[in-house]
Design an enzyme around this catalytic site. Structure first.
Site, PDB file in Angstrom:
ATOM      1  CE1 TYR A  55      -3.066  -3.001   0.348  1.00 57.00           C
ATOM      2  CE2 TYR A  55      -3.343  -2.512   2.676  1.00 57.00           C
ATOM      3  CZ  TYR A  55      -3.637  -3.293   1.576  1.00 57.00           C
ATOM      4  OH  TYR A  55      -4.498  -4.353   1.704  1.00 57.00           O
ATOM      5  CG  HIS A 124      -0.752  -8.327  -0.152  1.00 56.14           C
ATOM      6  ND1 HIS A 124      -0.478  -6.981  -0.066  1.00 56.14           N
ATOM      7  CD2 HIS A 124      -2.031  -8.429  -0.562  1.00 56.14           C
ATOM      8  CE1 HIS A 124      -1.555  -6.288  -0.423  1.00 56.14           C
ATOM      9  NE2 HIS A 124      -2.511  -7.145  -0.738  1.00 56.14           N
ATOM     10  CB  SER A 202     -13.471  -5.009  -0.807  1.00 51.17           C
ATOM     11  OG  SER A 202     -12.287  -4.339  -1.165  1.00 51.17           O
ATOM     12  N   GLY A 207     -17.279   0.150  -1.402  1.00 52.15           N
ATOM     13  CA  GLY A 207     -18.217   1.230  -1.130  1.00 52.15           C
ATOM     14  C   GLY A 207     -19.518   1.134  -1.893  1.00 52.15           C
ATOM     15  CG  PHE A 208     -21.855  -1.143  -5.623  1.00 54.15           C
ATOM     16  CD1 PHE A 208     -22.032  -0.375  -6.759  1.00 54.15           C
ATOM     17  CD2 PHE A 208     -22.843  -2.063  -5.300  1.00 54.15           C
ATOM     18  CE1 PHE A 208     -23.156  -0.523  -7.556  1.00 54.15           C
ATOM     19  CE2 PHE A 208     -23.964  -2.224  -6.086  1.00 54.15           C
ATOM     20  CZ  PHE A 208     -24.121  -1.454  -7.226  1.00 54.15           C
ATOM     21  CG  LEU A 209     -22.472  -4.037  -1.392  1.00 52.77           C
ATOM     22  CD1 LEU A 209     -22.019  -5.288  -0.642  1.00 52.77           C
ATOM     23  CD2 LEU A 209     -23.736  -4.333  -2.186  1.00 52.77           C
TER      24      LEU A 209
END
Length: 285
Positions: A55, A124, A202, A207-209
């Site tokens: 990240y 990862h 996620s 963030g869609f939901l």
């Protein structure tokens, strides 16, 4: 906040994914505000914080180190991940997944996190063919006290079985939500069979939901959603019935769509812990 178990680790039922504090979802809060939000989450009972060397190429680990150094170390569970290939800034000659490579990687991560051990250390994404060798090194690091537990990110069943037979895996970390259910066929059942925890990243489908975005929303710059297909205008329109259903239940339960989405995740498995990103106080609360 309620507690869930990932192997020998007692973690808050909902953790905090820290990636978004340094990149990935558009404009980030400044460092001071980000640290304040991490501390706020801790005050409210969250003790599980997730980062990775990938990240922002080490910057996220540095942020998490600064944010957590002011908190009681024994009360915080740090989840960190190592990328299987060398990243910009890596200068060692050894293969990244050799024992020497892993140890040098870990040394850098401990330095950035300002701690002398990592609670949950995860490969990862997975490189094929190194499962047993990596598991053996993880076992040595656990015995030395440099990590408390280890895991794999987005592995298949075969990779889990190979590694778990050498050094028991504490948790699998993979994307899981109403819109990413591929693990239900074999990985989640295997986790239940072997007593392996599951960390869901996620959990709200980027963030869609949450229901906060529409087909008219534009994502720009450093925002992963510019390349995530579920945010294509056509796909958002086609998936609107799912959001309508979530909103209906949210209204009935007097809560938010995000809370419904997280609750759905957590119902899948008693040892599943979602790690949503929370970059605003109202989302932390």
């Amino acid at each position: 906040m309620k507690i869930r178990r990932l192997g020998n680790l007692e973690v808050s039922a909902i953790g905090m994914g820290c990636m978004g504090f340094t990149h990935a979802y558009g404009t980030c809060p400044d460092e001071k505000e980000g640290i304040r939000l991490v501390h706020k989450a801790f005050e409210l009972g969250c003790n599980f914080f997730d980062t990775a060397e990938m990240y922002s190429y080490f910057k996220n680990e540095e942020f998490v180190g600064k944010a957590l150094k002011e908190l009681p170390r024994q009360q915080v569970i740090i989840s960190d991940k190592f990328w299987p290939e060398k990243l910009p800034g890596h200068t060692f000659e050894e293969d990244k997944l050799s024992e020497t490579g892993i140890r040098k990687t870990l040394e850098g991560q401990l330095r950035r996190l300002q701690t002398d051990y990592i609670d949950l250390y995860t490969e990862h994404q997975m490189r094929e063919g190194n499962e047993e060798e990596v598991a053996y090194v993880m076992g040595k690091l656990i015995k030395e006290g440099k990590i408390r537990a280890w895991g794999q990110s987005s592995p298949n069943v075969e990779q889990i079985r190979k590694a778990h037979a050498v050094t028991p895996i504490t948790a699998i970390q993979s994307e899981y939500s109403m819109m990413a259910r591929q693990w239900e066929k074999d990985v989640l059942p295997l986790c239940k069979e072997l007593g392996i925890g599951f960390v869901a990243f996620s959990p709200m489908a980027n963030g869609f939901l949450s229901g906060k975005y529409t087909a008219q929303t534009e994502f720009k710059g450093d925002d992963l959603r510019t390349v995530i297909s579920r945010f294509d205008k056509e796909n958002m329109q086609r998936n609107q019935p799912l959001l309508d259903l979530i909103n209906r239940y949210a209204n009935e339960k007097h809560c938010t769509p995000a809370q419904i989405s997280l609750a759905w995740d957590m119902m899948a498995y008693d040892e599943l812990v979602p790690i949503p990103g929370m970059r605003r106080e109202e989302r932390v609360i």
